[in-house]
Design an enzyme around this catalytic site. Structure first.
Site, PDB file in Angstrom:
ATOM      1  N   GLY A 135       0.969  -1.415  -0.856  1.00 50.25           N
ATOM      2  CA  GLY A 135      -0.114  -0.066  -0.166  1.00 50.25           C
ATOM      3  C   GLY A 135       0.918   1.593   0.055  1.00 50.25           C
ATOM      4  N   GLU A 136       0.593   2.025   0.672  1.00 56.94           N
ATOM      5  CA  GLU A 136       1.612   3.133   0.915  1.00 56.94           C
ATOM      6  C   GLU A 136       1.845   3.728   2.579  1.00 56.94           C
ATOM      7  OE1 GLU A 136       2.175   4.513  -1.844  1.00 56.94           O
ATOM      8  OE2 GLU A 136       3.928   5.929  -0.137  1.00 56.94           O
ATOM      9  N   SER A 137       3.452   3.339   2.410  1.00 52.97           N
ATOM     10  CA  SER A 137       3.995   3.189   3.868  1.00 52.97           C
ATOM     11  C   SER A 137       3.834   3.988   4.570  1.00 52.97           C
ATOM     12  CB  SER A 137       5.002   2.898   4.304  1.00 52.97           C
ATOM     13  OG  SER A 137       6.396   3.646   3.024  1.00 52.97           O
TER      14      SER A 137
ATOM     15  N   CYS B 133       6.099  -5.757   0.090  1.00 50.95           N
ATOM     16  CA  CYS B 133       6.562  -3.899  -0.139  1.00 50.95           C
ATOM     17  C   CYS B 133       6.541  -2.593   0.997  1.00 50.95           C
ATOM     18  CB  CYS B 133       5.131  -4.334  -1.607  1.00 50.95           C
ATOM     19  SG  CYS B 133       5.621  -2.447  -2.851  1.00 50.95           S
TER      20      CYS B 133
ATOM     21  N   ARG C 216      12.564   2.631  -0.874  1.00 51.27           N
ATOM     22  CA  ARG C 216      11.767   3.159  -0.604  1.00 51.27           C
ATOM     23  C   ARG C 216      12.239   3.674  -2.828  1.00 51.27           C
ATOM     24  NH1 ARG C 216       7.571   6.834   2.277  1.00 51.27           N
ATOM     25  NH2 ARG C 216       6.659   6.351   0.802  1.00 51.27           N
TER      26      ARG C 216
ATOM     27  N   ILE D 131       5.512  -3.359  -7.615  1.00 52.17           N
ATOM     28  CA  ILE D 131       4.856  -1.988  -7.768  1.00 52.17           C
ATOM     29  C   ILE D 131       5.175  -1.171  -6.839  1.00 52.17           C
ATOM     30  CG2 ILE D 131       2.340  -1.509  -7.762  1.00 52.17           C
ATOM     31  CD1 ILE D 131       1.031  -4.462  -7.781  1.00 52.17           C
ATOM     32  N   ARG D 132       6.128   0.232  -7.688  1.00 53.07           N
ATOM     33  CA  ARG D 132       6.699   1.065  -7.502  1.00 53.07           C
ATOM     34  C   ARG D 132       6.918   1.210  -5.655  1.00 53.07           C
ATOM     35  NH1 ARG D 132       5.700   5.927  -5.134  1.00 53.07           N
ATOM     36  NH2 ARG D 132       3.284   5.430  -4.178  1.00 53.07           N
TER      37      ARG D 132
ATOM     38  N   HIS E 202       4.689  -8.512  -4.332  1.00 52.86           N
ATOM     39  CA  HIS E 202       3.715  -8.845  -3.554  1.00 52.86           C
ATOM     40  C   HIS E 202       2.676 -10.504  -4.064  1.00 52.86           C
ATOM     41  CE1 HIS E 202       2.071  -4.927  -3.434  1.00 52.86           C
ATOM     42  NE2 HIS E 202       2.861  -4.264  -3.982  1.00 52.86           N
TER      43      HIS E 202
ATOM     44  N   GLU F 255       0.508 -12.388  -3.247  1.00 55.18           N
ATOM     45  CA  GLU F 255      -0.539 -12.531  -2.959  1.00 55.18           C
ATOM     46  C   GLU F 255      -1.232 -11.764  -3.827  1.00 55.18           C
ATOM     47  OE1 GLU F 255       1.410  -9.453  -2.294  1.00 55.18           O
ATOM     48  OE2 GLU F 255       0.006  -7.858  -2.463  1.00 55.18           O
TER      49      GLU F 255
HETATM   50  N1  GLN Z   1       5.510   2.733  -2.567  1.00 61.69           N
HETATM   51  C1  GLN Z   1       4.840   2.678  -1.502  1.00 61.69           C
HETATM   52  C2  GLN Z   1       5.686   2.468  -0.209  1.00 61.69           C
HETATM   53  O1  GLN Z   1       6.677   3.817  -0.322  1.00 61.69           O
HETATM   54  C3  GLN Z   1       5.025   0.979  -1.640  1.00 61.69           C
HETATM   55  C4  GLN Z   1       4.762   0.250  -2.657  1.00 61.69           C
HETATM   56  C5  GLN Z   1       3.230  -0.702  -2.657  1.00 61.69           C
HETATM   57  O2  GLN Z   1       3.274  -1.492  -1.908  1.00 61.69           O
HETATM   58  N2  GLN Z   1       3.277  -1.294  -3.445  1.00 61.69           N
HETATM   59  O3  GLN Z   1       5.204   2.720   0.941  1.00 61.69           O
END
Ligand code: GLN
Length: 191
Positions: A46-48, A77, A103, A137-138, A174, A176
Site C-alpha cells: 500500500g503506502e507506507s 512491499c 523506497r 509495484i513502486r 507482491h 498475493e
Molecule cells: N511505494 C510504496 C511506499 O513507499 C510501496 C508500494 C507498494 O506497497 N506496492 O510505501
C-alpha cells in the site's frame, strides 16, 4: 492456526484470499486487541507513510512491535518498509527487522515490472525448482541486511528483494497478486 492481515489500507483483501486458499483461519486487523489470538500477521502493500500514520492514530505501533517480538510477521512491499529499521525518511516504522530499505527504488508506478525469481532458499515451501513470478509495484529495495537478518531472495543483478530475521519476513514484491501460494506457505512454516 489463525493469521491476521493488517487492514488499515492497501492490498489486504488479496492476502486474505490466498490464506483462505491454504485453509487458514483469517482475520482483518484494525485494533490492538484483535492481535490477542493471532498466530501470525501480514502487513500488506500500500503506502507506507499512510499506513504508518494510521498505525499511530489507531494506537497500533507499540502493540505491533510487541507482537513481532514473539510472533511471525510478514511485510510485503509497504509492509516490508514498515518492518525495517530505516527507510531514510521521517516516517513511523516498527523497526523490528535489522534491514534498511530504499523506497520507490525502481521508479514510479509506470516502472512497475515482473521478474522471475530464484526461490530455492524457501526450503519448506512445496516446490522451489520453478522460478517465482514476482510483481513489483513502486517497490522498495532492501538495501542492507544486518545483524540476525539474512538475504532470502535477490534479483539476478544482486539487489535484495526478500529478507528474513527469525520469524520476520520482508518481501519487496507482491506474492498475493500472482496466485502462486509458495511464499504464503513459507510464511506459514515460520508461524
Ligand atoms: N511505494 C510504496 C511506499 O513507499 C510501496 C508500494 C507498494 O506497497 N506496492 O510505501
Amino acid at each position: 492456526m489463525k493469521i491476521g492481515v493488517l487492514a488499515l489500507q492497501g492490498a489486504f483483501a488479496e492476502h486474505l484470499v490466498m490464506l483462505r486458499k491454504l485453509g487458514v483461519e483469517t482475520a482483518e486487523i484494525r485494533l490492538p486487541k484483535q492481535l490477542d489470538d493471532l498466530d501470525g500477521l501480514i502487513i500488506p502493500g500500500g503506502e507506507s507513510t499512510t499506513m504508518g500514520k494510521l498505525m499511530v492514530d489507531f494506537d497500533l505501533l507499540e502493540p505491533l512491535r510487541e507482537f513481532g517480538l514473539a510472533h511471525a510477521i510478514w511485510g510485503t512491499c509497504a509492509g516490508a518498509i514498515l518492518l525495517s529499521k530505516d527507510a531514510h525518511r521521517e516516517q513511523p516504522l516498527l523497526g523490528l527487522m535489522d534491514i534498511t530499505v530504499e523506497r520507490n527504488a525502481f521508479g514510479r508506478q509506470l516502472d512497475s515490472f515482473q521478474a522471475a525469481l530464484d526461490v530455492s532458499k524457501l526450503e519448506q515451501a512445496a516446490d522451489t525448482r520453478e522460478p517465482f513470478h514476482a510483481v513489483f509495484i513502486r517497490a522498495p529495495i532492501i538495501e542492507s541486511v544486518n545483524g540476525d537478518a539474512k538475504v532470502l531472495v535477490s534479483l539476478p543483478d544482486g539487489r535484495i528483494v526478500a529478507a528474513q530475521q527469525g520469524k520476520l519476513l520482508a518481501t519487496s514484491f507482491h506474492p498475493e497478486l500472482t496466485g502462486d501460494t509458495r511464499f504464503h506457505e513459507y510464511f506459514l512454516s515460520l508461524v
